[in-house]
Design an enzyme around this catalytic site. Structure first.
Site, PDB file in Angstrom:
ATOM      1  N   CYS A   1      34.105  44.983  24.673  1.00 57.57           N
ATOM      2  CA  CYS A   1      34.485  43.455  24.418  1.00 57.57           C
ATOM      3  C   CYS A   1      34.632  43.176  25.629  1.00 57.57           C
ATOM      4  O   CYS A   1      35.540  43.400  26.743  1.00 57.57           O
ATOM      5  CB  CYS A   1      36.084  43.615  23.767  1.00 57.57           C
TER       6      CYS A   1
ATOM      7  N   GLY B   1      28.547  39.185  23.735  1.00 54.64           N
ATOM      8  CA  GLY B   1      27.537  38.334  23.331  1.00 54.64           C
ATOM      9  C   GLY B   1      26.867  37.396  24.135  1.00 54.64           C
ATOM     10  O   GLY B   1      25.713  37.368  24.203  1.00 54.64           O
TER      11      GLY B   1
ATOM     12  N   CYS C   1      32.465  34.726  23.481  1.00 50.62           N
ATOM     13  CA  CYS C   1      32.075  36.274  23.148  1.00 50.62           C
ATOM     14  C   CYS C   1      31.438  36.726  24.479  1.00 50.62           C
ATOM     15  O   CYS C   1      30.219  36.334  24.769  1.00 50.62           O
ATOM     16  CB  CYS C   1      31.075  36.465  21.976  1.00 50.62           C
TER      17      CYS C   1
ATOM     18  N   HIS D   1      24.045  43.057  18.864  1.00 53.31           N
ATOM     19  CA  HIS D   1      24.113  41.912  19.009  1.00 53.31           C
ATOM     20  C   HIS D   1      22.781  41.591  18.147  1.00 53.31           C
ATOM     21  O   HIS D   1      21.689  42.296  18.556  1.00 53.31           O
ATOM     22  CB  HIS D   1      24.162  41.165  20.349  1.00 53.31           C
TER      23      HIS D   1
ATOM     24  N   GLU E   1      31.229  36.960  15.432  1.00 51.46           N
ATOM     25  CA  GLU E   1      31.619  37.974  15.600  1.00 51.46           C
ATOM     26  C   GLU E   1      31.729  39.148  14.553  1.00 51.46           C
ATOM     27  O   GLU E   1      32.296  38.690  13.485  1.00 51.46           O
ATOM     28  CB  GLU E   1      32.744  38.169  16.777  1.00 51.46           C
TER      29      GLU E   1
HETATM   30  N1  LIG Z   1      33.214  41.859  17.747  1.00 50.10           N
HETATM   31  C1  LIG Z   1      32.608  42.490  18.635  1.00 50.10           C
HETATM   32  C2  LIG Z   1      33.958  43.348  19.604  1.00 50.10           C
HETATM   33  C3  LIG Z   1      34.315  41.933  20.419  1.00 50.10           C
HETATM   34  C4  LIG Z   1      33.522  41.385  21.317  1.00 50.10           C
HETATM   35  C5  LIG Z   1      33.867  40.169  22.106  1.00 50.10           C
HETATM   36  N2  LIG Z   1      35.083  39.500  21.613  1.00 50.10           N
HETATM   37  C6  LIG Z   1      33.549  40.251  23.402  1.00 50.10           C
HETATM   38  O1  LIG Z   1      34.097  39.360  24.413  1.00 50.10           O
HETATM   39  O2  LIG Z   1      32.624  40.933  23.905  1.00 50.10           O
HETATM   40  C7  LIG Z   1      32.077  43.846  17.891  1.00 50.10           C
HETATM   41  O3  LIG Z   1      32.550  44.004  16.956  1.00 50.10           O
HETATM   42  O4  LIG Z   1      31.034  44.476  18.388  1.00 50.10           O
END
Ligand SMILES: N[C@H](CCC[C@H](N)C(=O)O)C(=O)O
Length: 291
Positions: free
Chosen positions: A75, A222, A219, A161, A210
């Site tokens: 994250c 992301g 994100c 991703h 997400e």
């Molecule tokens: N939802 C993402 C985790 C949080 C990623 C995001 N909040 C960031 O800042 O990278 C997943 O399930 O891989």
């Protein structure tokens, strides 16, 4: 049992951060789901647990849980908030911190201007490493989403991703396609769905639906995945400024197997105390649109 927490955000991607370093904290997926719920609980995109690491020369372990209670590998926005948290709580005086995550060890740096640079490690493109079901590695893949064929890049930043290029993020079908891509059968561990508009070769706009949390205002992983995908396609050149609904990130990647560097802010909002006995996991677990 009462738990102290800090509500934080990284350009609008918001977190409940809990110190499990000073004393052990363990939460069930139902309790995390209830805490993350924006009506029955505190509300957040992800919950972060800050723990001791058992690895040599590693300062902390930090665990990441999506709003649906799933534990994940990476994250980016959370990593920056983690650094601000351990400094604000005087758990360290170091400006360069090595931290253990599910993905492995990452290095985080608190800059003099208060921003945080995260070494996100190298991107992974091999379908097996994402994981993504494909006959062979390719620059882009055609994906059937609700009967429509879309072109995606598949990238792992430690978490998976699927990035597509759109003409305009403002009118991108995030609500319609996001859930379908997230749960697409070719992504056995589900996936974060990115919608990237290229402004110029050093600037993109990005929205992300997400995995485990739905569309967020930003994100971090992301943003890294989108920049890497754009550079590989020859459409972007490092560094790239990524504009998201909650704010901007700066991403640097020099190609091949080099590490992706992400720099941005991290903001505390308030400290609170949570009486776990008052968290109604049953209601959240069974919450349905009954009327
Ligand atoms: N939802 C993402 C985790 C949080 C990623 C995001 N909040 C960031 O800042 O990278 C997943 O399930 O891989």
């Amino acid at each position: 049992m009462n738990i102290k927490f800090t509500k934080m955000h990284g350009i609008g991607n918001d977190f409940v951060v809990i110190d499990a370093y000073s004393s052990v904290v363990s939460l069930s997926a139902n309790q995390i789901r209830a805490i993350a719920d924006r009506h029955f609980g505190i509300g957040c995109d992800q919950l972060l647990l800050v723990e001791k690491s058992t690895l040599p020369n590693v300062d902390f372990r930090y665990r990441i849980f999506n709003a649906d209670g799933s534990e994940v590998e990476q994250c980016g926005n959370g990593a920056r908030c983690f650094v601000r948290f351990v400094h604000d709580k005087h758990l360290t005086e170091k400006n360069e911190i090595r931290v253990e995550t599910m993905r492995g060890i990452i290095t985080l740096t608190l800059e003099n201007n208060g921003q945080v640079t995260v070494n996100m490690g190298p991107p992974r493109f091999n379908p097996d490493q994402i994981p993504f079901i494909a006959d062979a590695p390719a620059e882009t893949y055609s994906l059937d989403v609700g009967g429509e064929e879309i072109n995606i890049s598949a990238v792992s930043m430690g978490n998976p991703h699927a990035v597509q290029i759109v003409a305009n993020t403002g009118s991108a079908p995030v609500a319609l396609q996001g859930p379908l891509i997230e749960a697409h059968p070719r992504f056995p561990e589900h996936v974060n769905a990115g919608f990237m508009q290229i402004i110029d070769d050093h600037h993109i706009r990005l929205r992300v639906f997400e995995r485990g949390s739905g569309e967020t205002l930003a994100c971090g992983s992301g943003a890294c995945a989108a920049v890497v995908a754009g550079i590989k396609l020859g459409l972007l050149n490092s560094p790239v400024n990524v504009s998201m609904r909650g704010g901007e990130l700066n991403i640097v990647w020099n190609g091949n197997n080099s590490d992706v560097m992400m720099t941005g802010p991290a903001e505390p909002v308030f400290d609170g105390e949570l009486d776990l006995s008052r968290i109604d996991t049953q209601t959240v677990a069974t919450q349905t649109a009954v009327i």
